[in-house]
Design a protein around this motif. Structure first.
Motif, PDB file in Angstrom:
ATOM      1  N   GLU A  82     -31.306  -1.525 -40.400  1.00 22.39           N
ATOM      2  CA  GLU A  82     -30.490  -0.349 -40.115  1.00 22.39           C
ATOM      3  C   GLU A  82     -30.438   0.587 -41.311  1.00 22.39           C
ATOM      4  O   GLU A  82     -30.491   0.147 -42.461  1.00 22.39           O
ATOM      5  CB  GLU A  82     -29.048  -0.749 -39.757  1.00 22.39           C
ATOM      6  N   LEU A 103     -30.916   5.547 -32.411  1.00 24.21           N
ATOM      7  CA  LEU A 103     -29.492   5.672 -32.674  1.00 24.21           C
ATOM      8  C   LEU A 103     -28.746   4.455 -32.121  1.00 24.21           C
ATOM      9  O   LEU A 103     -28.828   4.150 -30.930  1.00 24.21           O
ATOM     10  CB  LEU A 103     -28.943   6.958 -32.041  1.00 24.21           C
ATOM     11  N   VAL A 104     -28.028   3.782 -32.988  1.00 23.52           N
ATOM     12  CA  VAL A 104     -27.216   2.621 -32.602  1.00 23.52           C
ATOM     13  C   VAL A 104     -25.769   3.036 -32.379  1.00 23.52           C
ATOM     14  O   VAL A 104     -25.123   2.605 -31.419  1.00 23.52           O
ATOM     15  CB  VAL A 104     -27.282   1.528 -33.701  1.00 23.52           C
ATOM     16  N   GLU A 105     -25.273   3.885 -33.246  1.00 24.36           N
ATOM     17  CA  GLU A 105     -23.866   4.264 -33.177  1.00 24.36           C
ATOM     18  C   GLU A 105     -23.675   5.582 -33.913  1.00 24.36           C
ATOM     19  O   GLU A 105     -24.247   5.799 -34.981  1.00 24.36           O
ATOM     20  CB  GLU A 105     -23.016   3.175 -33.850  1.00 24.36           C
ATOM     21  N   ARG A 106     -22.895   6.466 -33.315  1.00 26.00           N
ATOM     22  CA  ARG A 106     -22.481   7.702 -33.984  1.00 26.00           C
ATOM     23  C   ARG A 106     -20.971   7.776 -33.888  1.00 26.00           C
ATOM     24  O   ARG A 106     -20.420   7.867 -32.787  1.00 26.00           O
ATOM     25  CB  ARG A 106     -23.130   8.930 -33.362  1.00 26.00           C
ATOM     26  N   GLU A 107     -20.304   7.689 -35.026  1.00 22.43           N
ATOM     27  CA  GLU A 107     -18.856   7.588 -35.040  1.00 22.43           C
ATOM     28  C   GLU A 107     -18.265   8.465 -36.135  1.00 22.43           C
ATOM     29  O   GLU A 107     -18.977   8.996 -36.998  1.00 22.43           O
ATOM     30  CB  GLU A 107     -18.418   6.132 -35.285  1.00 22.43           C
ATOM     31  N   ALA A 117     -23.720   7.922 -38.749  1.00 26.47           N
ATOM     32  CA  ALA A 117     -24.570   7.398 -37.680  1.00 26.47           C
ATOM     33  C   ALA A 117     -25.340   6.201 -38.214  1.00 26.47           C
ATOM     34  O   ALA A 117     -25.866   6.241 -39.330  1.00 26.47           O
ATOM     35  CB  ALA A 117     -25.530   8.457 -37.166  1.00 26.47           C
ATOM     36  N   ARG A 118     -25.382   5.141 -37.424  1.00 30.68           N
ATOM     37  CA  ARG A 118     -26.213   3.981 -37.732  1.00 30.68           C
ATOM     38  C   ARG A 118     -27.461   4.053 -36.858  1.00 30.68           C
ATOM     39  O   ARG A 118     -27.367   4.276 -35.651  1.00 30.68           O
ATOM     40  CB  ARG A 118     -25.472   2.678 -37.452  1.00 30.68           C
ATOM     41  N   ARG A 236     -14.741   1.867 -42.674  1.00 36.05           N
ATOM     42  CA  ARG A 236     -13.860   1.762 -41.504  1.00 36.05           C
ATOM     43  C   ARG A 236     -12.529   1.119 -41.875  1.00 36.05           C
ATOM     44  O   ARG A 236     -11.469   1.498 -41.357  1.00 36.05           O
ATOM     45  CB  ARG A 236     -14.551   0.961 -40.404  1.00 36.05           C
TER      46      ARG A 236
END
Length: 385
Positions: A82, A103-107, A117-118, A236
């Motif tokens: 990642e 794209l794995v995650e956009r937070e 973004a991961r 986080r």
């Protein structure tokens, strides 16, 4: 010696046979003189081994992680497969997707307005090479770097402890492993978290020693995840502590610089949070430690029972305070008293004092000394000083 440096430092502190040791105000247990001498003899060899010990520590994590941790392009431990983009734009994500990233995650880190973004790296591509490719599209992209605990606990010893004071003191946050105390509010940011850990339990107990009756709020960024302690998890966790109204946070973890974490630390400080961090145990010749080196973070080193800065203490881009980091014992997750050593155990004492009495009073209390920054805090917490 290189691979097990800190284990040797602490093993030297463990007596051959259990003995009863007194606990003195504020209930941090002292270790006897012959034990301290043994620690000193081993510590004298530390400068020869610290650089190699850091390399060994990373290599050991990579080997034991089951493929969850690899080295990034700087040789640091990082989450495998990642990359992380801070404040991502649609254009940057589209370009990375065309280049094979997924794209794995956009937070957004809640409460702080910092987005990330991961992205999964293309199949079969090593992380270091993936970072080089990704930076052609987004120069600020980085690995999700792993942070290590900056202290260790030796084998249990027999000595009395006492329950913490009633929770009526200041609120103090911590980012670490989980805590074995049902009275501590906890939240997990890794697989299997919150999960009681020896290191996290000792840190929480020390917060109570620096500020009796402190109400501890703990963010567990390790759980049982081999890739725990990543920059995303810590970011986080900081966001959660801000939303929880925590004003002072202790972080006894050390890693390399990371853009996402730097942005989150700055955003939390802008909202009034005081972040206290240990300078680590990789020695004064090591690269500056983070998060202790981020601007505005209160950087803390550790001293032994004789008031000397720990020979293995790392450095930050600045130094604010010193506090006891060895020569005493703290409870593990099972409540057993264990000798501790490392700058890990100094940071919560400083954080607790700052939360309890404020910066001006801490400065007034601090004792001057070489290598102490603004001064030695909570020196009276350790018997014999």
């Amino acid at each position: 010696m290189t691979r097990h440096l800190f284990a040797l430092l602490l093993a030297a502190a463990a007596p051959a046979s259990a003995q009863l040791l007194p606990a003195l105000p504020p209930r941090i247990g002292a270790l006897p003189g012959q034990v301290l001498g043994a620690v000193d003899r081993v510590a004298d060899a530390a400068p020869r081994a610290l650089a190699a010990a850091r390399v060994d520590r990373i290599a050991a994590l990579v080997r034991s992680s089951g493929g969850r941790v690899v080295r990034d392009d700087r040789g640091d431990a990082a989450v495998a497969g990642e990359v992380v983009l801070t404040d991502p734009t649609d254009a940057a994500l589209a370009a990375l997707t065309r280049d094979g990233f997924r794209l794995v995650e956009r937070e957004e880190v809640e409460g702080l307005g910092v987005g990330y973004a991961r992205l999964a790296v293309p199949a079969g591509l090593r992380l270091d090479r993936a970072l080089a490719r990704a930076r052609r599209q987004a120069p600020s992209i980085a690995a999700d770097v792993i942070h290590f605990e900056s202290g260790s606990l030796a084998a249990p010893i027999t000595m009395p402890s006492s329950p913490p004071a009633a929770a009526a003191g200041p609120v103090v946050g911590m980012i670490d492993g989980g805590v074995a105390d049902a009275g501590v509010r906890q939240q997990g940011f890794a697989g299997g978290a919150p999960r009681p850990s020896d290191h996290g339990s000792a840190i929480a107990w020390l917060i109570g020693r620096g500020a009796p009756g402190a109400r501890v709020v703990a963010a567990d960024v390790y759980g049982n995840d081999p890739a725990g302690g990543g920059a995303v998890a810590i970011a986080r966790a900081i966001g959660w502590l801000v939303r929880s109204g925590v004003g002072t946070v202790s972080i006894s973890l050390v890693g390399p610089p990371n853009q996402l974490l730097a942005r989150v630390v700055a955003a939390a400080q802008a909202r009034g949070m005081t972040i206290v961090a240990a300078v680590g145990n990789d020695g004064p010749a090591a690269p500056p430690a983070y998060p202790a080196s981020y601007p505005g973070v209160v950087a803390v080193t550790g001293v032994d029972a004789r008031g000397r800065v720990l020979i293995e203490a790392g450095r930050a881009s600045h130094l604010d305070y010193a506090a006891p980091g060895g020569g005493f014992a703290a409870p593990d997750a099972r409540g057993r008293m264990r000798p501790v050593r490392g700058t890990s155990f100094a940071a919560p004492l400083v954080a607790a004092r700052l939360a309890a009495v404020g910066r001006a009073r801490v400065d007034a209390e601090a004792a001057a000394g070489r290598g102490y920054g603004r001064g030695l805090v909570c020196g009276a917490c350790v018997p014999g000083r």
